[in-house]
Design a protein around this motif. Structure first.
Motif, PDB file in Angstrom:
ATOM      1  N   LYS A 106      34.378   9.731  35.472  1.00  0.00           N
ATOM      2  CA  LYS A 106      35.588  10.557  35.333  1.00  0.00           C
ATOM      3  C   LYS A 106      36.161  10.513  33.917  1.00  0.00           C
ATOM      4  O   LYS A 106      37.337  10.261  33.716  1.00  0.00           O
ATOM      5  CB  LYS A 106      36.641  10.150  36.359  1.00  0.00           C
ATOM      6  N   PHE A 107      35.280  10.769  32.943  1.00  0.00           N
ATOM      7  CA  PHE A 107      35.701  10.777  31.540  1.00  0.00           C
ATOM      8  C   PHE A 107      36.885  11.704  31.311  1.00  0.00           C
ATOM      9  O   PHE A 107      37.851  11.340  30.667  1.00  0.00           O
ATOM     10  CB  PHE A 107      34.544  11.206  30.628  1.00  0.00           C
ATOM     11  N   ARG A 108      36.790  12.911  31.829  1.00  0.00           N
ATOM     12  CA  ARG A 108      37.828  13.911  31.568  1.00  0.00           C
ATOM     13  C   ARG A 108      39.105  13.620  32.359  1.00  0.00           C
ATOM     14  O   ARG A 108      40.195  13.629  31.816  1.00  0.00           O
ATOM     15  CB  ARG A 108      37.303  15.302  31.907  1.00  0.00           C
ATOM     16  N   ASP A 109      38.964  13.351  33.659  1.00  0.00           N
ATOM     17  CA  ASP A 109      40.143  13.137  34.510  1.00  0.00           C
ATOM     18  C   ASP A 109      40.875  11.831  34.187  1.00  0.00           C
ATOM     19  O   ASP A 109      42.093  11.807  34.100  1.00  0.00           O
ATOM     20  CB  ASP A 109      39.744  13.129  35.989  1.00  0.00           C
ATOM     21  N   GLU A 110      40.126  10.758  34.035  1.00  0.00           N
ATOM     22  CA  GLU A 110      40.747   9.451  33.842  1.00  0.00           C
ATOM     23  C   GLU A 110      41.108   9.157  32.385  1.00  0.00           C
ATOM     24  O   GLU A 110      42.108   8.515  32.105  1.00  0.00           O
ATOM     25  CB  GLU A 110      39.811   8.354  34.360  1.00  0.00           C
ATOM     26  N   GLY A 141      40.740  11.705  29.638  1.00  0.00           N
ATOM     27  CA  GLY A 141      41.073  12.853  28.814  1.00  0.00           C
ATOM     28  C   GLY A 141      40.078  13.075  27.683  1.00  0.00           C
ATOM     29  O   GLY A 141      40.407  13.607  26.634  1.00  0.00           O
ATOM     30  N   VAL A 142      38.826  12.663  27.927  1.00  0.00           N
ATOM     31  CA  VAL A 142      37.760  12.751  26.925  1.00  0.00           C
ATOM     32  C   VAL A 142      36.621  13.584  27.507  1.00  0.00           C
ATOM     33  O   VAL A 142      36.333  13.511  28.701  1.00  0.00           O
ATOM     34  CB  VAL A 142      37.261  11.337  26.543  1.00  0.00           C
ATOM     35  N   THR A 143      35.979  14.382  26.668  1.00  0.00           N
ATOM     36  CA  THR A 143      34.873  15.231  27.098  1.00  0.00           C
ATOM     37  C   THR A 143      33.562  14.737  26.504  1.00  0.00           C
ATOM     38  O   THR A 143      33.504  14.376  25.330  1.00  0.00           O
ATOM     39  CB  THR A 143      35.120  16.684  26.631  1.00  0.00           C
ATOM     40  N   ILE A 144      32.522  14.723  27.328  1.00  0.00           N
ATOM     41  CA  ILE A 144      31.161  14.436  26.850  1.00  0.00           C
ATOM     42  C   ILE A 144      30.576  15.790  26.460  1.00  0.00           C
ATOM     43  O   ILE A 144      30.393  16.660  27.318  1.00  0.00           O
ATOM     44  CB  ILE A 144      30.280  13.812  27.955  1.00  0.00           C
ATOM     45  N   ILE A 145      30.296  15.981  25.174  1.00  0.00           N
ATOM     46  CA  ILE A 145      29.766  17.279  24.757  1.00  0.00           C
ATOM     47  C   ILE A 145      28.254  17.274  24.561  1.00  0.00           C
ATOM     48  O   ILE A 145      27.648  18.334  24.515  1.00  0.00           O
ATOM     49  CB  ILE A 145      30.487  17.812  23.499  1.00  0.00           C
ATOM     50  N   ALA A 146      27.666  16.073  24.496  1.00  0.00           N
ATOM     51  CA  ALA A 146      26.203  16.003  24.394  1.00  0.00           C
ATOM     52  C   ALA A 146      25.728  14.588  24.679  1.00  0.00           C
ATOM     53  O   ALA A 146      26.469  13.620  24.492  1.00  0.00           O
ATOM     54  CB  ALA A 146      25.732  16.429  23.003  1.00  0.00           C
ATOM     55  N   ILE A 147      24.494  14.512  25.140  1.00  0.00           N
ATOM     56  CA  ILE A 147      23.792  13.236  25.265  1.00  0.00           C
ATOM     57  C   ILE A 147      22.460  13.421  24.560  1.00  0.00           C
ATOM     58  O   ILE A 147      21.748  14.400  24.806  1.00  0.00           O
ATOM     59  CB  ILE A 147      23.543  12.844  26.735  1.00  0.00           C
ATOM     60  N   ILE A 148      22.141  12.491  23.691  1.00  0.00           N
ATOM     61  CA  ILE A 148      20.850  12.536  22.996  1.00  0.00           C
ATOM     62  C   ILE A 148      20.054  11.336  23.482  1.00  0.00           C
ATOM     63  O   ILE A 148      20.458  10.188  23.284  1.00  0.00           O
ATOM     64  CB  ILE A 148      21.035  12.519  21.470  1.00  0.00           C
ATOM     65  N   ALA A 163      40.158   4.301  23.547  1.00  0.00           N
ATOM     66  CA  ALA A 163      40.323   3.645  24.841  1.00  0.00           C
ATOM     67  C   ALA A 163      39.016   3.672  25.635  1.00  0.00           C
ATOM     68  O   ALA A 163      38.640   2.666  26.258  1.00  0.00           O
ATOM     69  CB  ALA A 163      41.435   4.329  25.632  1.00  0.00           C
ATOM     70  N   VAL A 164      38.308   4.799  25.620  1.00  0.00           N
ATOM     71  CA  VAL A 164      37.022   4.895  26.317  1.00  0.00           C
ATOM     72  C   VAL A 164      36.013   3.933  25.703  1.00  0.00           C
ATOM     73  O   VAL A 164      35.303   3.233  26.430  1.00  0.00           O
ATOM     74  CB  VAL A 164      36.473   6.348  26.262  1.00  0.00           C
ATOM     75  N   ILE A 165      35.955   3.888  24.389  1.00  0.00           N
ATOM     76  CA  ILE A 165      35.001   2.997  23.719  1.00  0.00           C
ATOM     77  C   ILE A 165      35.307   1.548  24.076  1.00  0.00           C
ATOM     78  O   ILE A 165      34.401   0.781  24.418  1.00  0.00           O
ATOM     79  CB  ILE A 165      35.025   3.222  22.186  1.00  0.00           C
TER      80      ILE A 165
END
Length: 161
Positions: free
Chosen positions: A108-112, A114-121, A154-156
């Protein structure tokens, strides 16, 4: 750089870009998602010297390349790119991370956060642009996050340390 926009009724949007080097590029964004890009010779600003037509998906992939999502030069590996409050950060998934084998939606990156995952490499260089909620993280992945600086930090702190 100078950017001018105008609406093209029944077609979409026209964006003219005059670079600092006095080069002119025109992008026509059609309502169906197609994009046309025209390059103009600096000697004749009225007649295009080249044209490329792209689908919506191709346009997004090129935007990711130009925006540094696909390839991040080593010289700026740890550098944040800030646009006002918006920050992009590249995070490597190491063996001790709490997100390995978990889905984006589960965390829940976005909901919890407020961060968006825009890519995974992936470690094998596979690129997943705009990954869905069911996409899982693997050891060695590089995750491209987007959001406000404090929220990214905070996510990191919670998930990548």
């Amino acid at each position: 750089m100078n950017i001018r926009e105008c609406e093209l009724p029944g077609i979409g949007q026209k964006i003219e870009i005059q670079t600092d080097g006095n080069e002119k590029i025109v992008v026509i964004m059609h309502e169906d998602g197609q994009r046309e890009i025209y390059q103009f010779d600096s000697m004749n600003a009225e007649e295009s010297s080249g044209r490329v037509t792209l689908t919506d998906e191709e346009s997004r992939q090129i935007a990711a390349i130009l925006g540094g999502i696909i390839y991040k030069p080593k010289a700026i590996e740890n550098l944040e790119h800030a646009f006002d409050e918006l920050v992009f950060e590249w995070c490597k998934v190491d063996a001790n991370e709490r997100i390995i084998n978990r889905a984006i939606g589960e965390i829940k990156f976005r909901d919890e956060f407020g961060v968006t995952i825009i890519a995974i490499i992936r470690k094998n260089h596979e690129r997943i642009l705009n990954p869905g909620a069911n996409e899982t993280f693997h050891k060695g992945d590089t995750v491209v996050l987007s959001g406000e600086r404090a929220k990214i930090q905070a996510v990191i702190a919670k998930l990548f340390n």
